[in-house]
Structure formats: structure tokens, C-alpha cells
Design a protein around this motif. Structure first.
Motif, PDB file in Angstrom:
ATOM      1  N   ALA A  49      14.806  -4.432 -49.621  1.00 18.63           N
ATOM      2  CA  ALA A  49      13.600  -5.077 -50.141  1.00 18.63           C
ATOM      3  C   ALA A  49      12.376  -4.401 -49.544  1.00 18.63           C
ATOM      4  CB  ALA A  49      13.592  -6.561 -49.803  1.00 18.63           C
ATOM      5  N   THR A  50      11.264  -4.499 -50.260  1.00 16.95           N
ATOM      6  CA  THR A  50      10.023  -3.930 -49.765  1.00 16.95           C
ATOM      7  C   THR A  50       8.849  -4.777 -50.230  1.00 16.95           C
ATOM      8  OG1 THR A  50       8.682  -1.904 -49.652  1.00 16.95           O
ATOM      9  CG2 THR A  50       9.779  -2.352 -51.735  1.00 16.95           C
ATOM     10  N   ILE A  51       7.745  -4.684 -49.492  1.00 18.29           N
ATOM     11  CA  ILE A  51       6.572  -5.488 -49.790  1.00 18.29           C
ATOM     12  C   ILE A  51       5.327  -4.657 -49.491  1.00 18.29           C
ATOM     13  CG2 ILE A  51       6.528  -6.504 -47.465  1.00 18.29           C
ATOM     14  CD1 ILE A  51       5.698  -9.169 -48.801  1.00 18.29           C
ATOM     15  N   ASP A  52       4.306  -4.800 -50.331  1.00 17.12           N
ATOM     16  CA  ASP A  52       3.091  -4.029 -50.107  1.00 17.12           C
ATOM     17  C   ASP A  52       2.262  -4.651 -48.987  1.00 17.12           C
ATOM     18  OD1 ASP A  52       0.996  -5.129 -52.931  1.00 17.12           O
ATOM     19  OD2 ASP A  52       1.874  -6.225 -51.255  1.00 17.12           O
ATOM     20  N   TRP A  53       1.121  -4.033 -48.703  1.00 20.61           N
ATOM     21  CA  TRP A  53       0.361  -4.394 -47.517  1.00 20.61           C
ATOM     22  C   TRP A  53      -0.155  -5.821 -47.526  1.00 20.61           C
ATOM     23  CZ3 TRP A  53      -5.051  -5.381 -47.322  1.00 20.61           C
ATOM     24  CH2 TRP A  53      -5.684  -5.304 -48.569  1.00 20.61           C
ATOM     25  N   ILE A  54      -0.428  -6.362 -48.696  1.00 17.54           N
ATOM     26  CA  ILE A  54      -1.028  -7.683 -48.757  1.00 17.54           C
ATOM     27  C   ILE A  54       0.004  -8.746 -49.133  1.00 17.54           C
ATOM     28  CG2 ILE A  54      -1.712  -7.689 -51.181  1.00 17.54           C
ATOM     29  CD1 ILE A  54      -4.430  -8.818 -50.269  1.00 17.54           C
ATOM     30  N   GLY A  55       1.185  -8.291 -49.551  1.00 14.01           N
ATOM     31  CA  GLY A  55       2.241  -9.227 -49.905  1.00 14.01           C
ATOM     32  C   GLY A  55       2.224  -9.665 -51.353  1.00 14.01           C
ATOM     33  N   SER A  56       1.444  -9.005 -52.170  1.00 13.42           N
ATOM     34  CA  SER A  56       1.352  -9.415 -53.569  1.00 13.42           C
ATOM     35  C   SER A  56       2.389  -8.747 -54.458  1.00 13.42           C
ATOM     36  CB  SER A  56      -0.047  -9.118 -54.113  1.00 13.42           C
ATOM     37  OG  SER A  56      -0.326  -7.734 -54.011  1.00 13.42           O
ATOM     38  N   ASN A  57       2.978  -7.678 -53.985  1.00 12.26           N
ATOM     39  CA  ASN A  57       4.000  -6.965 -54.755  1.00 12.26           C
ATOM     40  C   ASN A  57       5.238  -6.749 -53.906  1.00 12.26           C
ATOM     41  OD1 ASN A  57       2.574  -6.232 -57.351  1.00 12.26           O
ATOM     42  ND2 ASN A  57       1.159  -5.361 -55.863  1.00 12.26           N
ATOM     43  N   SER A 101       1.282   3.906 -45.622  1.00 14.46           N
ATOM     44  CA  SER A 101       0.704   3.651 -46.928  1.00 14.46           C
ATOM     45  C   SER A 101       0.686   2.159 -47.175  1.00 14.46           C
ATOM     46  CB  SER A 101       1.523   4.351 -48.020  1.00 14.46           C
ATOM     47  OG  SER A 101       1.062   3.992 -49.303  1.00 14.46           O
ATOM     48  N   ASN A 102      -0.244   1.720 -48.008  1.00 17.53           N
ATOM     49  CA  ASN A 102      -0.271   0.292 -48.331  1.00 17.53           C
ATOM     50  C   ASN A 102       0.590  -0.040 -49.544  1.00 17.53           C
ATOM     51  OD1 ASN A 102      -1.833   1.250 -50.438  1.00 17.53           O
ATOM     52  ND2 ASN A 102      -3.750   0.513 -49.601  1.00 17.53           N
ATOM     53  N   SER A 103       1.126   0.962 -50.220  1.00 20.75           N
ATOM     54  CA  SER A 103       1.991   0.708 -51.374  1.00 20.75           C
ATOM     55  C   SER A 103       3.448   0.864 -50.959  1.00 20.75           C
ATOM     56  CB  SER A 103       1.666   1.680 -52.511  1.00 20.75           C
ATOM     57  OG  SER A 103       1.867   3.017 -52.091  1.00 20.75           O
ATOM     58  N   PHE A 104       4.309   0.114 -51.632  1.00 21.25           N
ATOM     59  CA  PHE A 104       5.707   0.128 -51.202  1.00 21.25           C
ATOM     60  C   PHE A 104       6.511   1.223 -51.895  1.00 21.25           C
ATOM     61  CE2 PHE A 104       7.343  -1.518 -55.050  1.00 21.25           C
ATOM     62  CZ  PHE A 104       6.700  -2.688 -55.418  1.00 21.25           C
ATOM     63  N   THR A 105       7.650   1.511 -51.335  1.00 21.02           N
ATOM     64  CA  THR A 105       8.592   2.464 -51.899  1.00 21.02           C
ATOM     65  C   THR A 105       9.987   2.058 -51.494  1.00 21.02           C
ATOM     66  OG1 THR A 105       9.336   4.771 -51.859  1.00 21.02           O
ATOM     67  CG2 THR A 105       8.213   3.977 -49.915  1.00 21.02           C
ATOM     68  N   THR A 106      10.968   2.430 -52.295  1.00 19.84           N
ATOM     69  CA  THR A 106      12.350   2.097 -51.978  1.00 19.84           C
ATOM     70  C   THR A 106      13.075   3.230 -51.265  1.00 19.84           C
ATOM     71  OG1 THR A 106      13.162   2.902 -54.100  1.00 19.84           O
ATOM     72  CG2 THR A 106      12.457   0.604 -54.004  1.00 19.84           C
ATOM     73  N   ASN A 107      12.393   4.350 -51.066  1.00 15.54           N
ATOM     74  CA  ASN A 107      13.010   5.528 -50.466  1.00 15.54           C
ATOM     75  C   ASN A 107      12.894   5.468 -48.943  1.00 15.54           C
ATOM     76  OD1 ASN A 107      13.859   8.042 -49.653  1.00 15.54           O
ATOM     77  ND2 ASN A 107      12.611   9.180 -51.096  1.00 15.54           N
TER      78      ASN A 107
END
Length: 124
Positions: A49-57, A101-107
Motif C-alpha cells: 500500500a502507498t499514500i501521498d503526502w497529505i493522505g488524499s490518495n 517525493s510527495n506523490s506515491f509509487t508502487t515501485n
């Protein structure tokens, strides 16, 4: 120096629940994406699982979708993985990780810092 420390692992019966936490020191996590990964014996490390910096995605592996929930508390500098309806195939060492980074990735290769991991064992 960034340190990530996972906690909350253990032994649980199939169908049970566990809540993993990841606490960070040496870095404020609030500007960065976070991820949970796992590695079972004899297998490669895989995305959970992954989550972006603010938790919105958020994003989840198909194998855990609908059962696991990732969340974060930037004020406490922690990330949590709530795991419900656990299955024996969820048995693995679980790792949290952070990236630049503030965006998530699955890698997993995109993540710069890793914790030591916490063992989750699900008995049938």
C-alpha cells in the motif's frame, strides 16, 4: 539521518486483524509519500500500500484491496496499516518506506529509506 521503526506485528489467526505503525525520526514525513511493502520467505519484496503526502490518495495491491487500509498522521509523524481479514498468505515481514517525493509509487526502487521490518504471521 532518517529512521523508520515499524511496530505492531505478531501472530494472529486467519480472519483476525493487526495494526502496523511506522514512526519516523530525523525527518518530517508530512511532505513525502509513504509505502508499505512485504517480503515472504523465498520471495521478492512486494508492494502492499502507498499514500501521498497529505493522505488524499492511496493505492493498494490487488491482493489486499478491501482488507487493508493505509493512513497517516502528519502531526505525529506516523503511518499506519490496518490489516483486517488476514489470510495465511499475508504472512511476511512488513516494511515501511519513504521517498523524496510527495506523490506515491508502487515501485520499491523509488523509496529511499526503509525500516527494519516487523514480522506478521497468520496461522490457518
Amino acid at each position: 539521518q532518517v529512521q523508520l521503526v515499524e511496530s505492531g506485528g505478531g501472530l494472529v489467526q486467519a480472519g483476525g486483524s493487526l495494526r502496523l505503525s511506522c514512526a519516523a525520526s530525523g525527518r518530517t514525513l508530512s511532505n513525502y509519500a509513504m509505502g508499505w511493502f512485504r517480503q515472504a520467505p523465498g520471495k521478492e519484496r512486494e508492494f502492499v500500500a502507498t499514500i501521498d503526502w497529505i493522505g488524499s490518495n492511496t493505492a493498494y495491491a490487488d491482493s489486499v484491496k478491501g482488507r487493508f487500509t493505509i493512513s497517516r498522521d502528519n502531526a505525529k509523524n506516523t503511518v499506519t496499516l490496518q490489516m483486517n481479514s488476514l489470510k495465511p498468505e499475508d504472512t511476511a515481514v512488513y516494511y515501511c518506506a519513504t521517498r523524496y517525493s510527495n506523490s506515491f509509487t508502487t515501485n520499491p526502487s523509488d523509496y529511499a529509506y526503509w525500516g527494519q521490518g516487523t514480522q506478521v504471521t497468520v496461522s490457518s
